[in-house]
Design an enzyme around this catalytic site. Structure first.
Site, PDB file in Angstrom:
ATOM      1  N   ARG A 107      -1.100  -6.022  -3.291  1.00 32.13           N
ATOM      2  CA  ARG A 107      -1.115  -4.930  -2.318  1.00 32.13           C
ATOM      3  C   ARG A 107      -2.562  -4.738  -1.890  1.00 32.13           C
ATOM      4  O   ARG A 107      -3.424  -4.431  -2.722  1.00 32.13           O
ATOM      5  CB  ARG A 107      -0.570  -3.634  -2.929  1.00 32.13           C
ATOM      6  N   HIS A 134       4.845  -5.051   5.714  1.00 30.30           N
ATOM      7  CA  HIS A 134       5.244  -4.297   4.511  1.00 30.30           C
ATOM      8  C   HIS A 134       6.678  -4.699   4.141  1.00 30.30           C
ATOM      9  O   HIS A 134       7.612  -3.892   4.220  1.00 30.30           O
ATOM     10  CB  HIS A 134       5.156  -2.799   4.790  1.00 30.30           C
ATOM     11  N   GLN A 137       9.024  -2.832   1.474  1.00 28.45           N
ATOM     12  CA  GLN A 137       9.486  -1.555   2.014  1.00 28.45           C
ATOM     13  C   GLN A 137      10.724  -1.750   2.885  1.00 28.45           C
ATOM     14  O   GLN A 137      11.628  -0.911   2.899  1.00 28.45           O
ATOM     15  CB  GLN A 137       8.371  -0.905   2.846  1.00 28.45           C
ATOM     16  N   ASP A 230       5.543   7.537   9.918  1.00 22.27           N
ATOM     17  CA  ASP A 230       4.591   7.182   8.870  1.00 22.27           C
ATOM     18  C   ASP A 230       3.314   7.979   9.133  1.00 22.27           C
ATOM     19  O   ASP A 230       3.179   8.630  10.178  1.00 22.27           O
ATOM     20  CB  ASP A 230       4.322   5.663   8.922  1.00 22.27           C
ATOM     21  N   CYS A 271       8.111   6.464   4.680  1.00 18.34           N
ATOM     22  CA  CYS A 271       7.781   5.609   3.534  1.00 18.34           C
ATOM     23  C   CYS A 271       6.871   6.298   2.523  1.00 18.34           C
ATOM     24  O   CYS A 271       6.655   5.750   1.431  1.00 18.34           O
ATOM     25  CB  CYS A 271       7.181   4.285   4.006  1.00 18.34           C
ATOM     26  N   ARG A 316      12.821   1.703  -3.334  1.00 14.22           N
ATOM     27  CA  ARG A 316      11.727   0.732  -3.432  1.00 14.22           C
ATOM     28  C   ARG A 316      11.863  -0.072  -4.729  1.00 14.22           C
ATOM     29  O   ARG A 316      11.645  -1.275  -4.756  1.00 14.22           O
ATOM     30  CB  ARG A 316      10.366   1.444  -3.428  1.00 14.22           C
TER      31      ARG A 316
END
Length: 339
Positions: A107, A134, A137, A230, A271, A316
């Site tokens: 990440r 991503h 996700q 987001d 998210c 997730r």
């Protein structure tokens, strides 16, 4: 034969709609196993490296719990523990970690870094987030949609806010691959790049998904089954905060925008983390500076019965577990299953 075995999970466009749908359905299956307390140690004896240039509550927790549930041992390596590109090249780091670990999560910032790790480590590498994509996700997000609506094909998801960030990129392309209509409402200067749009249009031509990019939030949310937003400023992004807030305030998910979908069944997604109130240090500072009680989503909507943000957050872990098990476990998945 495990169709996925030994593969990395770096970006959505590396996979077909059938493959993505398999991972979504497998994640739902693994969630049911966990709820029934049925063990599923597909990765017993495996060791997983978790590389974090960027911190994250959900990604770290999800990978850690998923690895443990699968019988693997996760080892966290934060930005002070790894030398990616500073004292040691990415290629050298990859070779060392690949000789010790069975799989690597990354990440961080550059997509190029996660691609190099996959090319040089010799083990499956999973993209926990880069500035461009991503993908873990997305399995969680479309899993959440499928759990809620019972299907994906033909749903309409509208994303409002910064249309150039990794989440917007991934939603546009993944929705296009899966036959989900994706609308993006963002200022003209914050729309997805031409390259991302081209990938999405190519996928939509095959799936039949209808894509809409607009500067008009009211037009984009009309008929939406799900609204998604987001944070307005991504981690590490250097921008004029006042200008960005002024740009994006018309794209805030609030009660009025939710009503403009014209549907009472619309769900709301995020998210996380979300600036929906002033209960954080950053939230307090922004509230005082700009006289706003919330940024990208109001607390009224975030905390409403239409919000699925915490179910989405839990997913997730199940999604990441499915990705790791499929790519590193000895599962029986016939190759012709995806033909």
């Amino acid at each position: 034969m495990n169709h996925f075995f030994g593969s990395s999970f770096l970006k959505e466009t590396d996979f077909s709609a059938a493959e993505l749908n398999y991972l979504i359905d497998f994640a739902i299956h693994l969630k049911h196993l966990k709820q029934q307390n049925i063990s599923h140690h597909y990765l017993a004896g495996r060791n997983i490296a978790l590389l974090f240039e960027k911190p994250s509550t959900r990604t770290r927790s999800a990978f850690t719990v998923a690895a443990c549930d699968l019988g693997a041992h996760p080892e966290f390596l934060g930005k002070d523990d790894i030398q990616l590109g500073s004292k040691e090249s990415v290629a050298d780091t990859a070779a060392v970690l690949g000789s010790m670990f069975d799989g690597i999560e990354f990440r961080g910032f550059k997509q190029q870094t996660v691609e190099q790790l996959a090319a040089k480590s010799g083990v499956p590498v999973w993209n926990g987030l880069t500035d461009t994509w991503h993908p873990t996700q997305m399995i969680a997000d479309f899993m959440t949609l499928k759990e809620h609506f019972g299907r994906l094909q033909g749903l309409t998801l509208t994303y409002v806010g910064d249309g150039r960030n990794n989440v917007a990129n991934s939603l546009l392309v993944t929705g296009a691959l899966l036959g989900v209509n994706v609308h993006i409402a963002a200022p003209a200067t914050l729309q997805p790049t031409a390259a991302v749009q081209a990938l999405a249009n190519q996928a939509a031509a095959k799936s039949g998904a209808q894509l809409l990019l607009s500067t008009d939030p009211a037009a984009a949310v009309k008929g939406a089954d799900a609204l998604y937003t987001d944070v307005w400023i991504s981690m590490g992004e250097k921008v004029d905060v006042a200008k960005r807030i002024e740009q994006l305030l018309p794209y805030q998910i609030n009660k009025q925008l939710l009503q403009q979908t014209g549907q009472e069944s619309t769900i709301v997604m995020h998210c996380l983390p979300a600036f929906h109130d002033d209960q954080t240090l950053v939230g307090k500072k922004l509230a005082a500076q700009f006289k706003l009680s919330a940024l990208e989503i109001t607390d009224q909507v975030f905390s409403s019965s239409q919000s699925v943000v915490f179910a989405e957050a839990e997913n997730r872990m199940h999604a990441i577990k499915a990705i790791m098990a499929a790519t590193l476990g000895n599962l029986f998945i016939p190759t012709n299953f995806f033909e």
